[in-house]
Design a protein around this motif. Sequence first.
Motif, PDB file in Angstrom:
ATOM      1  N   PRO A  98       0.816  -1.222   0.000  1.00  0.00           N
ATOM      2  CA  PRO A  98       0.000   0.000   0.000  1.00  0.00           C
ATOM      3  C   PRO A  98       0.852   1.276   0.000  1.00  0.00           C
ATOM      4  O   PRO A  98       0.472   2.289  -0.587  1.00  0.00           O
ATOM      5  CB  PRO A  98      -0.840  -0.098   1.271  1.00  0.00           C
ATOM      6  N   ARG A  99       2.025   1.222   0.608  1.00  0.00           N
ATOM      7  CA  ARG A  99       2.915   2.386   0.642  1.00  0.00           C
ATOM      8  C   ARG A  99       3.265   2.824  -0.785  1.00  0.00           C
ATOM      9  O   ARG A  99       3.141   3.989  -1.132  1.00  0.00           O
ATOM     10  CB  ARG A  99       4.177   2.044   1.433  1.00  0.00           C
ATOM     11  N   SER A 128       0.059   6.841  -6.710  1.00  0.00           N
ATOM     12  CA  SER A 128      -1.210   7.524  -6.927  1.00  0.00           C
ATOM     13  C   SER A 128      -1.099   9.021  -6.629  1.00  0.00           C
ATOM     14  O   SER A 128      -1.565   9.862  -7.409  1.00  0.00           O
ATOM     15  CB  SER A 128      -2.281   6.889  -6.038  1.00  0.00           C
ATOM     16  N   MET A 129      -0.466   9.352  -5.520  1.00  0.00           N
ATOM     17  CA  MET A 129      -0.312  10.766  -5.149  1.00  0.00           C
ATOM     18  C   MET A 129       0.578  11.510  -6.148  1.00  0.00           C
ATOM     19  O   MET A 129       0.262  12.642  -6.547  1.00  0.00           O
ATOM     20  CB  MET A 129       0.258  10.891  -3.739  1.00  0.00           C
ATOM     21  N   MET A 130       1.672  10.897  -6.538  1.00  0.00           N
ATOM     22  CA  MET A 130       2.568  11.516  -7.518  1.00  0.00           C
ATOM     23  C   MET A 130       1.809  11.789  -8.826  1.00  0.00           C
ATOM     24  O   MET A 130       1.932  12.857  -9.409  1.00  0.00           O
ATOM     25  CB  MET A 130       3.769  10.621  -7.819  1.00  0.00           C
ATOM     26  N   ASP A 150      -9.292   4.087   8.467  1.00  0.00           N
ATOM     27  CA  ASP A 150      -8.485   4.755   9.494  1.00  0.00           C
ATOM     28  C   ASP A 150      -7.124   4.105   9.700  1.00  0.00           C
ATOM     29  O   ASP A 150      -6.169   4.777  10.100  1.00  0.00           O
ATOM     30  CB  ASP A 150      -9.241   4.790  10.824  1.00  0.00           C
ATOM     31  N   GLU A 151      -7.032   2.817   9.422  1.00  0.00           N
ATOM     32  CA  GLU A 151      -5.749   2.138   9.633  1.00  0.00           C
ATOM     33  C   GLU A 151      -4.640   2.672   8.704  1.00  0.00           C
ATOM     34  O   GLU A 151      -3.460   2.519   9.005  1.00  0.00           O
ATOM     35  CB  GLU A 151      -5.901   0.619   9.465  1.00  0.00           C
ATOM     36  N   TYR A 152      -5.023   3.300   7.598  1.00  0.00           N
ATOM     37  CA  TYR A 152      -4.032   3.831   6.657  1.00  0.00           C
ATOM     38  C   TYR A 152      -3.745   5.322   6.854  1.00  0.00           C
ATOM     39  O   TYR A 152      -2.922   5.896   6.140  1.00  0.00           O
ATOM     40  CB  TYR A 152      -4.496   3.609   5.205  1.00  0.00           C
ATOM     41  N   GLU A 182       2.256  10.200   6.091  1.00  0.00           N
ATOM     42  CA  GLU A 182       3.700  10.026   5.897  1.00  0.00           C
ATOM     43  C   GLU A 182       4.075  10.067   4.411  1.00  0.00           C
ATOM     44  O   GLU A 182       5.007  10.767   4.014  1.00  0.00           O
ATOM     45  CB  GLU A 182       4.126   8.685   6.520  1.00  0.00           C
ATOM     46  N   ILE A 183       3.355   9.309   3.599  1.00  0.00           N
ATOM     47  CA  ILE A 183       3.635   9.254   2.156  1.00  0.00           C
ATOM     48  C   ILE A 183       3.372  10.614   1.501  1.00  0.00           C
ATOM     49  O   ILE A 183       4.151  11.067   0.655  1.00  0.00           O
ATOM     50  CB  ILE A 183       2.790   8.157   1.456  1.00  0.00           C
TER      51      ILE A 183
END
Length: 155
Positions: free
Chosen positions: A94-95, A101-103, A130-132, A138-139
């Motif tokens: 997932p990291r 995805s963000m980039m 919520d777990e992410y 951070e990412i």
Amino acid sequence: MKGSKQHQVQQRGCKALCCSCRLSVSSSEEAESSAASDRFPSVSSLAHAMVQERLDQMIREKMEARHAETRRQQSREGTKFVVMVAMEKSSYDPREDFRESMMEMITTNRLRDAKDLRSLLNYYISMNSDEYRSLILEIFHEVCTNLFVSCKCHW
């Protein structure tokens, strides 16, 4: 009486040629001209008034064009639409998926403003469990640091 008649003739001549009765600059030669030429404005005065009127018009047009261009730029910048589609996805990493995805979202949509970046972050947080949340924060920090601090070549 004679002076007012001369003034009326001068005004008519001036209005006929330059649409206003403002002659801003006169030369010393004009002040020393003969009595016969005092009845009518000199050619140089009329030409000067016409040139000055045209320059004023050009300045007004230039300022209006700048103002219109500024409005167009503001309207282009103000209407930014970003379409985001949430997809359910299971991931082994997932990291890395969040990072990619963000980039992609930031570079494709050319997001630079803090408001737009904050909206993107809120979207990721609201669309994921919520777990992410801590991982997303951070990412997101890493991606923004890499894009905006260390590498200015994208912009």
